[in-house]
Every structure is written in structure tokens, then in C-alpha cells.
Design a protein around this motif. Structure first.
Motif, PDB file in Angstrom:
ATOM      1  N   GLY A 272       4.063   8.096   6.852  1.00  0.00           N
ATOM      2  CA  GLY A 272       3.173   8.033   5.711  1.00  0.00           C
ATOM      3  C   GLY A 272       3.452   9.146   4.721  1.00  0.00           C
ATOM      4  O   GLY A 272       4.517   9.778   4.733  1.00  0.00           O
ATOM      5  N   TYR A 273       2.475   9.422   3.860  1.00  0.00           N
ATOM      6  CA  TYR A 273       2.661  10.412   2.801  1.00  0.00           C
ATOM      7  C   TYR A 273       1.429  11.317   2.686  1.00  0.00           C
ATOM      8  O   TYR A 273       0.297  10.858   2.828  1.00  0.00           O
ATOM      9  CB  TYR A 273       2.904   9.726   1.448  1.00  0.00           C
ATOM     10  CG  TYR A 273       4.221   9.003   1.369  1.00  0.00           C
ATOM     11  CD1 TYR A 273       5.375   9.650   0.960  1.00  0.00           C
ATOM     12  CD2 TYR A 273       4.299   7.660   1.741  1.00  0.00           C
ATOM     13  CE1 TYR A 273       6.583   8.974   0.908  1.00  0.00           C
ATOM     14  CE2 TYR A 273       5.504   6.981   1.701  1.00  0.00           C
ATOM     15  CZ  TYR A 273       6.653   7.653   1.284  1.00  0.00           C
ATOM     16  OH  TYR A 273       7.835   6.992   1.244  1.00  0.00           O
TER      17      TYR A 273
ATOM     18  N   THR B 214       0.813  -1.216   0.000  1.00  0.00           N
ATOM     19  CA  THR B 214       0.000   0.000   0.000  1.00  0.00           C
ATOM     20  C   THR B 214       0.839   1.256   0.000  1.00  0.00           C
ATOM     21  O   THR B 214       0.319   2.339  -0.264  1.00  0.00           O
ATOM     22  CB  THR B 214      -0.920  -0.001   1.227  1.00  0.00           C
ATOM     23  OG1 THR B 214      -0.108  -0.082   2.414  1.00  0.00           O
ATOM     24  CG2 THR B 214      -1.891  -1.166   1.191  1.00  0.00           C
ATOM     25  N   ASN B 215       2.117   1.145   0.310  1.00  0.00           N
ATOM     26  CA  ASN B 215       2.989   2.314   0.359  1.00  0.00           C
ATOM     27  C   ASN B 215       3.402   2.696  -1.056  1.00  0.00           C
ATOM     28  O   ASN B 215       3.918   1.866  -1.804  1.00  0.00           O
ATOM     29  CB  ASN B 215       4.244   1.971   1.186  1.00  0.00           C
ATOM     30  CG  ASN B 215       5.015   3.222   1.571  1.00  0.00           C
ATOM     31  OD1 ASN B 215       4.960   4.206   0.855  1.00  0.00           O
ATOM     32  ND2 ASN B 215       5.736   3.141   2.687  1.00  0.00           N
ATOM     33  N   PRO B 216       3.174   3.928  -1.456  1.00  0.00           N
ATOM     34  CA  PRO B 216       3.475   4.317  -2.835  1.00  0.00           C
ATOM     35  C   PRO B 216       4.946   4.530  -3.105  1.00  0.00           C
ATOM     36  O   PRO B 216       5.330   4.820  -4.213  1.00  0.00           O
ATOM     37  CB  PRO B 216       2.710   5.642  -2.979  1.00  0.00           C
ATOM     38  CG  PRO B 216       2.693   6.217  -1.593  1.00  0.00           C
ATOM     39  CD  PRO B 216       2.589   5.055  -0.691  1.00  0.00           C
TER      40      PRO B 216
ATOM     41  N   GLU C 244       7.840  13.605  -4.188  1.00  0.00           N
ATOM     42  CA  GLU C 244       7.837  12.550  -5.200  1.00  0.00           C
ATOM     43  C   GLU C 244       6.592  12.692  -6.079  1.00  0.00           C
ATOM     44  O   GLU C 244       5.619  13.334  -5.681  1.00  0.00           O
ATOM     45  CB  GLU C 244       7.842  11.164  -4.547  1.00  0.00           C
ATOM     46  CG  GLU C 244       9.155  10.801  -3.863  1.00  0.00           C
ATOM     47  CD  GLU C 244       9.302  11.431  -2.478  1.00  0.00           C
ATOM     48  OE1 GLU C 244      10.449  11.634  -2.040  1.00  0.00           O
ATOM     49  OE2 GLU C 244       8.278  11.755  -1.864  1.00  0.00           O
ATOM     50  N   VAL C 245       6.659  12.059  -7.243  1.00  0.00           N
ATOM     51  CA  VAL C 245       5.559  12.173  -8.205  1.00  0.00           C
ATOM     52  C   VAL C 245       5.196  10.783  -8.722  1.00  0.00           C
ATOM     53  O   VAL C 245       6.065   9.961  -9.001  1.00  0.00           O
ATOM     54  CB  VAL C 245       5.960  13.061  -9.402  1.00  0.00           C
ATOM     55  CG1 VAL C 245       4.822  13.130 -10.416  1.00  0.00           C
ATOM     56  CG2 VAL C 245       6.317  14.461  -8.935  1.00  0.00           C
TER      57      VAL C 245
ATOM     58  N   TYR D 213       3.685  13.688  -3.686  1.00  0.00           N
ATOM     59  CA  TYR D 213       3.717  13.141  -2.331  1.00  0.00           C
ATOM     60  C   TYR D 213       4.804  13.847  -1.519  1.00  0.00           C
ATOM     61  O   TYR D 213       5.867  14.187  -2.038  1.00  0.00           O
ATOM     62  CB  TYR D 213       4.019  11.634  -2.358  1.00  0.00           C
ATOM     63  CG  TYR D 213       2.958  10.792  -3.011  1.00  0.00           C
ATOM     64  CD1 TYR D 213       1.954  10.199  -2.255  1.00  0.00           C
ATOM     65  CD2 TYR D 213       2.967  10.588  -4.389  1.00  0.00           C
ATOM     66  CE1 TYR D 213       0.977   9.415  -2.866  1.00  0.00           C
ATOM     67  CE2 TYR D 213       1.992   9.816  -4.996  1.00  0.00           C
ATOM     68  CZ  TYR D 213       1.002   9.228  -4.231  1.00  0.00           C
ATOM     69  OH  TYR D 213       0.033   8.468  -4.831  1.00  0.00           O
ATOM     70  N   THR D 214       4.510  14.027  -0.234  1.00  0.00           N
ATOM     71  CA  THR D 214       5.520  14.493   0.720  1.00  0.00           C
ATOM     72  C   THR D 214       5.450  13.596   1.952  1.00  0.00           C
ATOM     73  O   THR D 214       4.414  12.979   2.235  1.00  0.00           O
ATOM     74  CB  THR D 214       5.295  15.953   1.139  1.00  0.00           C
ATOM     75  OG1 THR D 214       3.997  16.084   1.726  1.00  0.00           O
ATOM     76  CG2 THR D 214       5.421  16.888  -0.051  1.00  0.00           C
TER      77      THR D 214
END
Length: 305
Positions: free
Chosen positions: A247-248, A24-26, A299-300, A240-241
């Protein structure tokens, strides 16, 4: 035996949780990484003199055109007053063309009236032809005087106006210089840095403060050449940060620029490939909720699953 079985179950649970988190973590699915930046605008002094007013502090949010300070304008005001006085003195020298010509016109009207009277007397032989000739000559003389006086007064007027015109241009220049001594915010945004304080002496071109509009912030990231086909101008992406808990945070963004020139991977950017590989920069505009800061890594993902 029970202890060993319990440890095995715990290990399996931990592994399952880790696997679930990794799925689940991107982080493993990020397509690009970069840092947030903003378009920074440095406001410089447009006048020279002592700063008599500067009402800003770092972090202040300003509207475009907001007045925030003033550079001393005493010398400019004195020059402006002098120009006003000079223009007023020259305007006082302007001849009253209408008044001076009206005197001659009045004489002309009187002479024409007398000529008509002489004509009537001449018809009854109560006047002589010489008297009529005298009035004709007088009328002709007055008409020539009107023409000459009008031309002379017009020339005199044009000469004085020619002296006044450059003074008026100088006055416009001074007014512009005075206006440039007013320190205003060039854009709507946040004050990032303040370079001077009230009471300091400044010169034209000296930086006073720096601003940026942080309501929309830019994430500049990098992709390898084989990823360019996945990017288009106007494409919706997800930024994302990092969160404090690991988490993000997610932000919707839009690709606004893609570089047409390759460059070596910046040292601060980690990509899937080696640093020596060539990458292409691109920019994503993100609506800032106040949590995004200049220099923050991000991140993208091109497409969110």
C-alpha cells in the motif's frame, strides 16, 4: 462441469478484486515522482588545533547553538594572558594628571592668599609695591606651569593610550578565536555524518560533521511541461511512499518551489513520457513523522480524489 464452473467463479472474483484494487490504488494516478531530500549543513572547524572534545554521534538530535565540542585553545589562552599583562603594565605608566596638577593648584592658592595679604599691608604701608609685584609674577608663573603640565601630561596619556588601543583590538581578536574553537550545532536537526574523532588534529575549514533538519523534509519531483499549469507555489498536494504490504503512506505537503528552467528527465525518475523529454523540477515540503528518509522515493498527486 462443476469444477469448471467453480474455476470460472474464482477467476471472476480475482479479476473483480484486482479491478477494485486498481481503482482504489493511487499509483496509476500519480502526477509526479521523485526522491526525498533535506537541506544539509556541513559544520567546519573555525580554528586550528587538536580536538579535545567532540560529543556527537550520527543520529543525534541537536538544538541550534548546542555546544558539542572544543578545539585546543592553550596557545590562544597564553597569548591572551600576555596581552593582558602588557596592557596592565602600560596602564601603570599612565600619569596621574589630577594629582600632579593639584600640587600646582595648591601653590597657586597659597600665592593668591599671600598676594591678598600683601595688598592689605600695602594699604597700611606695611608692605612695599615690590612685594606685591613679586607675588603677581609668582602667580602668573604658576598658572603657566599648570597649563604646560596639563598639556604635557595629556600628551603623555594619549601616547600610552595609543599603545594600549591596538593591544585591546588584538585581545578582541584572540577572544573571537577562542570562541571559534567552540564547536556548536549551526541548526536544530539530526547529525547525518561525523567526519572526525576526538583527539584528531583539525585545521580551519576542515569539515567536522553534517546535519539536516528532518522535521520537515523535501520531496523533489519532476513534471512535464504540459503539467506546469497544474502547479502553483503554496499549492497543497499529497505525497505517497510505499508500504511493506504494497500500500501507500500519505502525507500532506505544500509546493514551495518550481523550477523556471527545463532539464532532461533524471535517470532515477520514471515519468509517463520518454526519458529524453524535458521536465521541470519542483519541491514539496512535507512534515516528517520520522518515517521519511533522505533518498527515499516518493510520488505526488496534485489533487486527491
Amino acid at each position: 462441469m462443476k469444477t469448471i464452473r467453480k474455476m470460472s467463479i474464482n477467476f471472476i472474483l480475482i479479476a473483480a478484486v484486482a479491478l477494485l484494487v486498481s481503482c482504489t490504488n493511487p499509483k496509476n494516478d500519480f502526477d509526479a515522482q521523485g526522491n526525498f531530500e533535506a537541506i544539509e549543513v556541513v559544520t567546519s572547524a573555525e580554528g586550528t588545533g587538536k580536538i579535545v572534545e567532540l560529543n556527537i554521534e550520527e543520529g543525534d538530535v541537536l538544538t541550534e547553538g548546542a555546544s558539542v565540542g572544543l578545539i585546543d585553545t592553550i596557545q590562544l589562552d597564553l597569548k591572551r594572558a600576555q596581552l593582558h599583562a602588557t596592557i596592565k603594565a602600560l596602564e601603570a605608566k599612565l600619569p596621574n594628571v589630577a594629582a600632579q596638577v593639584n600640587v600646582l593648584k595648591e601653590q597657586l592658592s597659597t600665592a593668591e592668599y599671600e598676594r591678598e595679604r600683601i595688598k592689605r599691608l600695602l594699604a597700611t604701608q606695611s608692605a612695599t609695591p615690590k612685594q606685591l609685584d613679586d607675588y603677581n609674577a609668582q602667580i602668573a608663573l604658576i598658572k603657566s606651569q599648570i597649563i604646560a603640565s596639563t598639556a604635557q601630561l595629556d600628551t603623555q596619556t594619549r601616547g600610552i593610550l595609543a599603545e594600549i588601543e591596538p593591544l585591546r583590538v588584538q585581545l578582541l581578536q584572540l577572544n573571537d578565536q577562542v570562541n571559534r574553537c567552540k564547536i556548536t550545532a549551526p541548526i536544530a536537526g539530526t547529525v547525518l555524518s561525523k567526519f572526525v574523532e576526538c583527539g584528531e588534529f583539525t585545521t580551519t575549514g576542515k569539515p567536522l560533521f553534517k546535519m539536516a533538519n528532518l522535521s520537515k523534509i523535501i520531496l523533489k519531483a519532476y513534471v512535464a511541461g504540459n503539467q506546469l499549469t497544474e502547479l502553483t507555489i503554496g499549492q497543497a498536494v499529497t505525497a505517497y511512499t510505499d508500504k511493506a504490504d504494497g500500500g501507500y503512506n500519505e502525507y500532506k505537503g505544500t509546493v514551495t518551489w518550481i523550477s523556471n528552467k527545463a532539464e532532461f528527465t533524471p535517470k532515477v525518475i520514471q515519468t509517463k513520457d520518454e526519458r529524453v523529454n524535458l521536465v521541470y523540477a519542483f519541491k514539496v515540503v512535507v512534515d516528517n513523522d520520522g518515517s521519511l528518509k533522505i533518498g527515499m522515493p516518493g510520488e505526488v498527486k496534485f489533487q486527491k480524489e
